[in-house]
Scaffold this active site. Structure first.
Site, PDB file in Angstrom:
ATOM      1  N   TRP A 190     -28.637  98.045 -20.113  1.00  0.00           N
ATOM      2  CA  TRP A 190     -28.574  99.382 -20.702  1.00  0.00           C
ATOM      3  C   TRP A 190     -28.404  99.258 -22.214  1.00  0.00           C
ATOM      4  O   TRP A 190     -27.737  98.371 -22.714  1.00  0.00           O
ATOM      5  CB  TRP A 190     -27.478 100.232 -20.083  1.00  0.00           C
ATOM      6  CG  TRP A 190     -26.092  99.661 -20.030  1.00  0.00           C
ATOM      7  CD1 TRP A 190     -25.519  98.747 -20.864  1.00  0.00           C
ATOM      8  CD2 TRP A 190     -25.090 100.000 -19.059  1.00  0.00           C
ATOM      9  NE1 TRP A 190     -24.224  98.498 -20.495  1.00  0.00           N
ATOM     10  CE2 TRP A 190     -23.935  99.256 -19.392  1.00  0.00           C
ATOM     11  CE3 TRP A 190     -25.042 100.868 -17.975  1.00  0.00           C
ATOM     12  CZ2 TRP A 190     -22.758  99.355 -18.650  1.00  0.00           C
ATOM     13  CZ3 TRP A 190     -23.866 100.958 -17.249  1.00  0.00           C
ATOM     14  CH2 TRP A 190     -22.748 100.208 -17.586  1.00  0.00           C
ATOM     15  N   ASP A 287     -42.993  95.408 -19.209  1.00  0.00           N
ATOM     16  CA  ASP A 287     -42.390  96.735 -19.325  1.00  0.00           C
ATOM     17  C   ASP A 287     -43.449  97.804 -19.520  1.00  0.00           C
ATOM     18  O   ASP A 287     -44.645  97.537 -19.533  1.00  0.00           O
ATOM     19  CB  ASP A 287     -41.369  96.751 -20.468  1.00  0.00           C
ATOM     20  CG  ASP A 287     -40.210  97.682 -20.174  1.00  0.00           C
ATOM     21  OD1 ASP A 287     -40.388  98.905 -20.289  1.00  0.00           O
ATOM     22  OD2 ASP A 287     -39.129  97.189 -19.806  1.00  0.00           O
TER      23      ASP A 287
END
EC number: 4.1.1.98
Length: 489
Positions: A190, A287
């Protein structure tokens, strides 16, 4: 539309021809990604892999692979109705009292739905039908996808991470990817500005050296999942917003190892903690940019309890060069954003985040221009309005006669209404996506604003061009003649 749980939603998708059951053995290592990617690019159905190699738990993929399925998940019949969700959020972000009796009656349906926002706490829940602790916790039992050849390890992608800071009443739900590190350990990726990271940072300040409780729910009901990816106001819990979407209170149950609330119908729940100072290298992973990201250190999530429903379903996705599932979510959420930005800037006609721009890296805005410099004000407003938009590298502002969603229109406006030196705004040293390797420093880069509006006195010293339009009477005359001309017969 109400879905009590993920299985209700799966049933609806199957009834509407929007879910395909795959009965052949499919490997979570690369094969699932290739099948899901081909299906999504063809605007195909959600996929339920019933026989994943190496696991007895079926895998649900491509759940939100079209904007239409996102709309259904939010309780709306079509994508255009997501503007209503944006209106609710605009009201919740900056509530206003009714302006009169008529306004009060108009808002009664929303006030009624607000009653569904408090959670409903249960003493027992399906998500705790099966309880595994200690050495019995084994993430290798789950069919965790290994999405791309260059990925370092399998990756949990659709886990709803639940945290609570020491100074807040509300719990935060966020979706952060998690690398499989060991049978009972994941790496929690995160970024510093995300809600979970903020909660963890504040916890370390208030409780130095103490473990930070975390819960990850996989396979929650669609309203709760989508509540976690929607930019709800910081003062509002995603659980509360999910109740608003679902039009019924979100059912939760207390976690076994801590005081966090767990979605009662979640398929799989991972409970555990982050120990301050315990980190591990995360990545590389393919990603949503279409590239592999850099390796970086993030906190380790140690799992003490794994609970699940009977016959649990593992919910998963992949990310890659658009279009992918996050891009489809972005297309749908774009409709939610429009009323939000319009409430702050009524002069905005449309707001568009092209999916080709990785969902948020470019915005096209059309406005009713009212004064010199207006476009620059809107650029600054977009970058500062929602936390999500601080990653937007390019903002293009056009007049209302331009269709923000038509590149033919936008490029025409850029090439005819812009002087590159005068109408380009560059800002350095701004927050940027850590995954953006094009920026000179990780997490810090520049932004570009393009003023593609017609220029007003004060913005130019030249006489401005007049757009060409055909005479309306001639157009009507040709309309009457058109079929008889037989040009395309």
């Amino acid at each position: 539309m109400k879905y009590r749980d993920l299985r209700d939603f799966i049933q609806l998708l199957e009834q509407r021809g929007q879910l395909k059951r795959i009965k052949q053995e499919i490997d979570p290592y690369l094969e699932m990604t290739e099948i899901a990617d081909r299906t999504l690019r063809a605007q195909g159905p959600a996929l339920l892999f019933e026989n994943p190699k190496g696991s007895r738990y079926p895998v649900l993929a491509n759940l939100f692979g079209t904007p239409q399925r996102v709309a259904w998940g939010m309780g709306q019949e079509d994508v255009s109705a997501l503007r209503d969700v944006g209106e609710w959020m605009a009201m919740l972000k900056e509530p206003e009292p009714p302006k009169g009796l008529r306004d009060l009656f108009d808002k009664l349906p929303l006030f009624k739905q607000i009653l569904n926002m408090p959670v409903k706490r249960l003493s027992k829940a399906p998500c705790q039908d099966i309880i595994l602790t200690g050495d019995d916790v084994d993430l290798n039992q789950l069919p965790v996808q290994h999405c791309w050849p260059g990925d370092v390890a399998p990756l949990v992608t659709w886990g709803l991470t639940i945290t609570k800071g020491p100074y807040k009443k509300r719990q935060n739900l966020g979706i952060y990817r998690q690398q499989l590190l060991a049978k009972n350990k994941l790496i929690m990726r995160w970024l510093d500005h995300r809600g979970g990271a903020i909660d963890f940072r504040e916890w370390q300040e208030a409780h130095p050296g103490e473990p930070f409780p975390v819960v990850v729910a996989i396979g929650a009901d669609p309203a709760t999942i989508l509540g976690a990816v929607t930019p709800v106001p910081d003062t509002l819990s995603e659980y509360a917003f999910a109740g608003l979407l679902r039009q019924s209170r979100t059912e939760v149950v207390k976690a076994l190892s801590c005081d966090l609330d767990v979605p009662a119908s979640a398929e799989i729940v991972l409970e555990g903690y982050l120990m301050p100072g315990e980190t591990a290298p995360e990545g590389p992973y393919g990603d949503h940019t279409g590239y592999y990201n850099e390796v970086d250190d993030f906190s380790v999530f140690t799992i003490t309890h794994m609970t699940m429903r009977k016959d649990a379903i593992y919910h998963s996705t992949y990310t890659g060069r658009p279009p992918d599932e996050p891009a489809m979510l972005g297309v749908a959420l774009n409709e939610v954003f429009v009323p939000l930005v319009r409430k702050q800037f009524p002069e905005i006609v449309d707001f568009y985040l092209p999916p080709e721009g990785c969902s948020y890296r470019m915005a096209v805005v059309t406005i009713k221009k009212r004064y010199p410099g207006h476009a620059k004000r809107v650029m600054m407003g977009v970058w500062s309005f929602l936390r999500q938009f601080m990653y937007t590298k390019f903002v293009i502002v056009c007049d209302e006669d331009v269709n923000a969603r038509d590149w033919n229109d936008v490029i025409w406006a850029i090439t005819t209404r812009m002087d590159p030196a005068r109408d380009t705004t560059l800002i350095e040293h701004t927050p940027i996506d850590y995954l953006d390797f094009a920026s000179p420093v990780a997490g810090l880069g520049s932004k570009m604003g393009l003023d593609a509006t017609n220029k007003w006195p004060g913005e130019t010293q030249r006489e401005w061009g007049t757009p060409i339009h055909m005479d309306e009477a001639v157009k009507r005359r040709v309309d009457e003649l058109w079929d008889s001309l037989g040009i395309f017969d």
